[in-house]
Design an enzyme around this catalytic site. Structure first.
Site, PDB file in Angstrom:
ATOM      1  N   ASP A 289       0.880  -1.166   0.000  1.00 28.77           N
ATOM      2  CA  ASP A 289       0.000   0.000   0.000  1.00 28.77           C
ATOM      3  C   ASP A 289       0.917   1.215   0.000  1.00 28.77           C
ATOM      4  O   ASP A 289       1.764   1.359   0.888  1.00 28.77           O
ATOM      5  CB  ASP A 289      -0.879   0.027   1.256  1.00 28.77           C
ATOM      6  CG  ASP A 289      -1.944  -1.067   1.239  1.00 28.77           C
ATOM      7  OD1 ASP A 289      -2.093  -1.741   0.215  1.00 28.77           O
ATOM      8  OD2 ASP A 289      -2.622  -1.234   2.268  1.00 28.77           O
ATOM      9  N   ASP A 447     -13.421  -3.666  -1.360  1.00 24.74           N
ATOM     10  CA  ASP A 447     -13.130  -3.284   0.032  1.00 24.74           C
ATOM     11  C   ASP A 447     -14.411  -3.399   0.861  1.00 24.74           C
ATOM     12  O   ASP A 447     -15.028  -2.389   1.194  1.00 24.74           O
ATOM     13  CB  ASP A 447     -12.616  -1.831   0.081  1.00 24.74           C
ATOM     14  CG  ASP A 447     -11.337  -1.639  -0.707  1.00 24.74           C
ATOM     15  OD1 ASP A 447     -10.393  -2.420  -0.521  1.00 24.74           O
ATOM     16  OD2 ASP A 447     -11.284  -0.702  -1.535  1.00 24.74           O
TER      17      ASP A 447
END
Ligand code: 1PR
Length: 592
Positions: A289, A447
């Site tokens: 990330d 998500d």
């Protein structure tokens, strides 16, 4: 070995009228095919140093001619060739093909669009003539398929017609996920020279179409691979080689295959090692990330349930290392893929965020496994009123070294709209990118967040019975999709989204779970089972890995094709290799 005479349909290079129509329907890609990077490099370039280049320069006149018609990521092939010490000369005219000493043809994109370009500019004829003269040739992926008579991909569409046979789609009705994405071993059929020594080592495939062995083409076949059926993994006749897999993405094994093609005299002629039939290996993916910290440096970060700030007075973005270095480390450690998620892409414009493009460029110089990049893939209008389509954003990522792009928020909006209207407009980012680059290049990142329920009928979305009840004893949950890095819940469940994006053209699903992210307590098996049973495209299980046993559990209890982790790798708690060794010990096939 002397090459037997070839026969091809090249001299007339015909496209059937259907094929012509279909090819012209793919013309958006053709116009894109020759567009080149118009984005300027900025001072950001200085911020990133390319890691030490481990390549060896070849001596003498070491030039490889590359046929790149501009449809996708050929950067990886370029990087691998350069890494092996060769310079690259790009084909500009058909004469460049005829004059080549060795020609590499890394076909990418859709069959019809590729044939369209080759036919229009006279390359098809030159290619056939070059191959018929038994000149050194290596076709990769579509570069193998185009040698056949025709393909069913958006067709029938005529190919170069050098090898008898029709390229068809994998059959997903027998439970095999399509696209075929991942690492397989080969069964060597004939002396192939470049595959000597490969034995049972895995190579990387990514494709939905394949050529099948037959009596008519058996003399060409040097290896097959089993994925539901035995399909053609490589061909060889004289100096002409082509492979369905991607040597440039197959780690050390792939580099040695390329080396054997580029340095034929250095190869020892010995009997190739037999490979055994095997299953598609389960993949272990390292995820980075990435975002700018408060000083403006691009760092690898990692959240707890998506919160990436340190809980200190300074409230800084957690910094776990430098993206290029960490990606290089995970490649050396044996990761099967590396994913970069630009986690603030929803609010920043990725093409303004050039450091991310630099990260991809530098990483792809030394990392020879697939690279995925996500974050901010959507239409965008900048401060000067210049409009960029999501396709342009994705194209820039591909040109910078990505093999796959991953779409988050924009895929949620597209799925909502599709479920509301029942109409595929063809205009969503998902549809456009998969039409041009193929669905195997498009991942949808989901998500979701658990919403507990007492009764599964309380919502219109698919709910599951939970293995572990919720905080108030709830036995059920539905998984609510979110956008903007988990900041906003949307009226759509992960199950509904997954099925919709598969129809819209996604080739793979990256399935996160906000509740499990960074917790180290294991993957959300209920969620992963729900989604991996609902779709026929590969599903990557993500969020929650804390120990090697969690990987075994997810592969044993669900139909996930790959498992992704971040925190345990970044904090060096569990090396990638330990995960693989444990999986192997438990009888799960992996690439070692
Ligand atoms: O919406 O198209 O711009 O894409 C944004 C992308 O960025 C999405 O793929 C989204 O998942 C990701 N993202 C956005 N915000 C965050 C955040 O953490 N604040 N990261 C974020 C998501 C999740 C994982 C993570 C695993 C494994 N990260 O990929 O790496 O949960 O972690 P673990 O092994 O440590 O548990 P768009």
């Amino acid at each position: 070995m002397e090459a037997p005479p070839f026969s091809s349909s090249c001299s007339s290079s015909p496209l059937s009228s259907t094929a012509r129509l279909l090819s012209s329907s793919s013309s958006p890609s053709s116009s894109l095919l020759f567009r080149r990077n118009s984005f300027s490099k900025t001072h950001y370039a200085a911020k990133f140093k390319s890691p030490r280049n481990l390549s060896v320069r070849a001596s003498g006149d070491s030039v490889v001619t590359l046929l790149d018609y501009g449809a996708g990521n050929v950067r990886s092939v370029r990087n691998a060739i350069r890494y092996l010490g060769f310079d690259i000369k790009d084909v500009q005219t058909p004469e460049d093909i005829l004059k080549a000493d060795r020609l590499v043809f890394p076909g990418v994109g859709a069959f019809a669009a590729a044939m369209d370009v080759l036919n229009k500019n006279g390359m098809a004829e030159a290619l056939c003539s070059y191959i018929e003269k038994d000149r050194p040739f290596l076709g990769i992926c579509l570069g193998l398929q185009l040698l056949f008579e025709s393909s069913e991909e958006n067709g029938p569409v005529n190919g170069l017609g050098l090898i008898p046979g029709v390229v068809g789609r994998f059959d997903s009705s027998n439970g095999f996920r399509v696209p075929h994405i991942g690492w397989n071993t080969l069964q060597i059929k004939n002396d192939s020279e470049i595959l000597d020594d490969i034995g049972n080592r895995h190579v990387y495939f990514v494709h939905s179409y394949r050529a099948m062995p037959s009596d008519d083409n058996k003399e060409w076949i040097s290896s097959t691979c089993n994925y539901g059926d035995n399909f053609i993994a490589s061909i060889r006749r004289g100096n002409v080689h082509a492979v369905q897999f991607h040597p440039e993405k197959s780690g050390d094994v792939g580099l040695s295959i390329l080396r054997r093609f580029l340095y034929p005299k250095s190869t020892t002629t010995k009997k190739p090692t037999e490979g055994k039939a095997s299953k598609l290996a389960k993949r272990v993916i390292a995820c980075l990330d990435v975002r700018a910290n408060d000083k403006g440096d691009l760092v690898v970060t990692k959240g707890d349930q998506y919160d990436v700030r340190e809980h200190t007075e300074e409230n800084e973005v957690r910094n776990l290392g430098k993206p290029v270095e960490l990606a290089g480390q995970y490649y050396v450690d044996g990761a099967d893929e590396v994913s970069f998620l630009n986690i603030t892409g929803f609010r920043d414009f990725p093409l303004g965020d050039l450091p991310m493009l630099q990260v991809l460029r530098y990483t792809s110089e030394n990392v020879f496994v697939p690279l995925t990049v996500g974050g901010g893939i959507r239409d965008f209008t900048d401060a000067n009123g210049r409009h960029y389509t999501s396709l342009e954003v994705a194209s820039e990522y591909f040109r910078s070294g990505a093999d796959k792009i991953s779409i988050g928020s924009d895929a949620v909006y597209a799925a909502e709209e599709y479920l509301r209207t029942g109409v595929k407009t063809g205009k969503t980012s998902l549809e456009q990118i998969s039409r041009v680059y193929g669905n195997q290049a498009v991942v949808v990142s989901i998500d979701p967040r658990r919403v507990y329920l007492k009764n599964p009928n309380d919502v219109e979305f698919k709910a599951v019975k939970l293995k572990n009840p919720g905080p108030n004893g709830e036995e059920y949950a539905w998984y609510q999709c979110t956008v903007n890095g988990g900041r906003e819940g949307r009226p759509i469940g992960a199950y509904e989204l997954a099925k919709a994006v598969e129809e819209l053209g996604a080739g793979e699903i990256l399935l996160n779970c906000i509740d499990c992210d960074g917790q180290g307590k294991g993957f959300d098996i209920d969620l992963i089972k729900l989604i991996s049973d609902a779709v026929s495209i590969p599903v990557i299980a993500s969020s929650g890995a804390g120990a090697v046993e969690h990987f075994t559990e997810v592969f044993m209890k669900t139909n996930a094709s790959a498992a992704l982790a971040a925190g345990i790798f970044h904090r060096k708690e569990v090396p990638v290799q330990s995960v693989k060794e444990h999986l192997l010990k438990e009888g799960i096939e992996v690439r070692i």
